[in-house]
Every structure is written in structure tokens, then in C-alpha cells.
Design a protein around this motif. Structure first.
Motif, PDB file in Angstrom:
ATOM      1  N   PHE A 102       0.839  -1.200   0.000  1.00 44.88           N
ATOM      2  CA  PHE A 102       0.000   0.000   0.000  1.00 44.88           C
ATOM      3  C   PHE A 102       0.876   1.254   0.000  1.00 44.88           C
ATOM      4  N   GLU A 151      -4.396   5.442  -4.307  1.00 41.98           N
ATOM      5  CA  GLU A 151      -3.029   5.350  -3.801  1.00 41.98           C
ATOM      6  C   GLU A 151      -2.040   6.147  -4.643  1.00 41.98           C
ATOM      7  N   THR A 268     -12.615   0.067   0.576  1.00 41.67           N
ATOM      8  CA  THR A 268     -11.669  -0.253   1.648  1.00 41.67           C
ATOM      9  C   THR A 268     -11.787  -1.706   2.074  1.00 41.67           C
ATOM     10  N   LEU A 271     -10.078  -3.815  -0.491  1.00 35.18           N
ATOM     11  CA  LEU A 271      -8.623  -3.738  -0.393  1.00 35.18           C
ATOM     12  C   LEU A 271      -8.094  -4.570   0.782  1.00 35.18           C
ATOM     13  N   HIS A 274      -7.779  -8.622   0.556  1.00 32.35           N
ATOM     14  CA  HIS A 274      -6.748  -9.286  -0.255  1.00 32.35           C
ATOM     15  C   HIS A 274      -5.565  -9.738   0.601  1.00 32.35           C
TER      16      HIS A 274
END
Length: 274
Positions: A102, A151, A268, A271, A274
């Protein structure tokens, strides 16, 4: 006596709040990545005879797994949590990805606050008047959002990352208040304004010059924390509220859009799965 958790509590606004709370007799856990600053903080607690009410958890909150470990450690230390103050933030001129993949600013400034907010609900709800104090920058318009590139893989800029981070936290607050509306926990978004604080970060020469000026001309930390302390002690009755330098702003404005907040929550969750 309250149980208080402060991320980014070894420097700047977070540290000042932690020492204030210790001085008045509360139990305080501070979280930070810098163990040297953590040791300095613990020494300061000893000086005011508060070491038995103080804990330092060393953790890199830009890492998801570290946040999960912190949440579990807090639960073992405190049977309930009265206040969570979210202050941790770290500026980078050059884009950097964590070991988990990230972008660091996104992970620390937003994902960590998401995890700590939702992860500590059970402990907060055991308190009489619980509050999450998210020290960010409420009130920016939606133009700072990069929905297709949260990001900032394309065109990264540290200032843009921070601006979007403030908006991400606005939407976090909106969605949190909606999902936990039936509970006691209040969510407060707070922008302290330019303050002569720690300014954790890694800066290029031009940005470093700007930071030096901010440290010189910014408000003293003691002035910036005064309204935060008042809100920690007496949070508004509404599930969500927002303040800029102590002045309340409306969360009914389009900048606090519920649909956008729901959209961010779903992104969110995807994400984090994963």
C-alpha cells in the motif's frame, strides 16, 4: 479516570494530549513507530509520577497486520476504552509503498484510522461517553478525491496525498457514524490549523524550507489542543461532528456525502480482503 488511546502519541499534538491526560490522572496508551521517542515519552511519564498509568506500544501503523496486533494488545490492557485520538501521519515527498503493497500515506493516514476506529468499537461501547477524535482536516471538497487512483500511483505528490487523506477521513467519519448510529460512540473530526508540531516526514529541500516556516509561525501545541481536550471531555451528542480550529462546521454539507462514504467503505473492505 478514563482509558485513552493515542496513535501518533510520542510527538506533537498527540504527545501533548497524552501528557495532559496523564497529569489529570487518566490511563494512557500511546502508539508510535519511533522507539526512541517512545522511551522519551515514558521518561516524561515517570517525571510526573504517572508511569503506572502509561503504556507505549511500538508499531508501524502503516502496516495492516501491525494495526491488528495493536488492537488486540489494547484490548488486553484496557477492559474498556473511553477515548481514541487518531494523530499518526507521516509526509513523504517521494511515493513509497509498504511491505504489504500500500502507498504509505494512504495506509497510515487512512487505513490505520479505519482499522482502529472499527476495530475498537466493542471496547468503546463499554464506556459511558466514548469518543473517537480524528485529528485530520475536515471540510475539503470532493475534488481532492482520486477515486480511480486512491493510492496515487500516477502523479504522486505529498501535498496531494495529505489533502486526499483528510477527505478520506471525512468519509470514514460519515460512514462510521451511520453504521454505529445505534451505539454510544461519537465520532469527531478535528482540524487543528497550522501548529508548530512534530511534522513527521521525509522532505525534499523545498518542502523542508516550508516546514521550517510552519514550525516558526504555527500556533503553539498547547493552544491547538485546548479545544480538542474540551471535545474529548464533552463530545457533541450527535454521532458525527466536525470542527476547524474549535469552530463547528456542518456535516450536512455535500462535502460529507453519505453515498461517497459508503463507496469508500466498500472499496476499503475490498482492499483489506486481499
Amino acid at each position: 479516570m478514563k482509558n485513552i488511546v493515542i496513535s501518533g502519541g510520542t510527538d506533537g499534538i498527540g504527545k501533548a494530549l497524552a501528557l495532559h491526560d496523564l497529569n489529570r490522572g487518566d490511563n494512557v496508551i500511546v502508539i508510535g513507530r519511533n522507539t526512541k521517542k517512545g522511551t522519551v515519552f515514558l521518561d516524561a511519564a515517570i517525571e510526573i509520577d504517572a508511569n503506572t498509568r502509561t503504556s507505549f506500544i511500538p508499531a508501524d501503523l502503516s502496516l495492516i497486520n501491525e494495526n491488528k496486533k495493536v488492537i488486540e494488545e489494547i484490548k488486553t490492557k484496557f477492559s474498556k476504552v473511553d477515548v481514541i485520538v487518531l494523530c499518526a501521519r507521516h509526509y513523504r515527498t517521494i511515493r513509497f509503498e509498504t511491505a504489504e503493497g500500500f502507498e504509505e500515506n494512504f495506509a497510515l493516514f487512512y487505513l490505520s484510522r479505519f482499522l482502529l476506529s472499527h476495530g475498537m468499537v466493542e471496547s468503546l461501547e463499554k464506556a459511558d461517553n466514548p469518543v473517537i477524535m480524528n485529528v485530520a482536516g475536515p471540510g475539503a471538497d470532493m475534488s481532492v478525491m482520486h477515486w480511480d487512483d486512491l493510492e496515487l500511483k500516477q502523479g504522486y505528490n505529498g501535498g496531494i496525498a495529505l489533502a486526499q487523506g483528510g477527505k478520506l477521513n471525512d468519509l470514514l467519519g460519515v460512514d462510521f457514524a451511520y453504521r454505529h448510529n445505534a451505539g454510544r460512540t461519537r465520532y469527531v473530526l478535528f482540524k487543528p490549523g497550522m501548529t508548530s508540531t512534530g511534522f513527521s516526514g521525509e522532505y525534499d529541500a523545498q518542502t523542508a524550507t516550508h516546514i521550517t516556516a510552519m514550525k516558526k509561525f504555527g500556533k503553539p501545541v498547547e493552544k491547538s489542543i485546548a479545544p480538542i481536550i474540551d471535545l474529548m471531555d464533552s463530545p457533541p451528542a450527535e454521532p458525527l461532528s466536525a470542527f476547524v480550529e474549535g469552530k463547528r462546521i456542518s456535516v450536512e454539507h455535500k462535502y460529507f456525502d453519505k453515498d461517497s462514504a459508503t463507496r469508500l467503505y466498500e472499496i476499503t473492505q475490498e482492499l483489506l480482503s486481499h
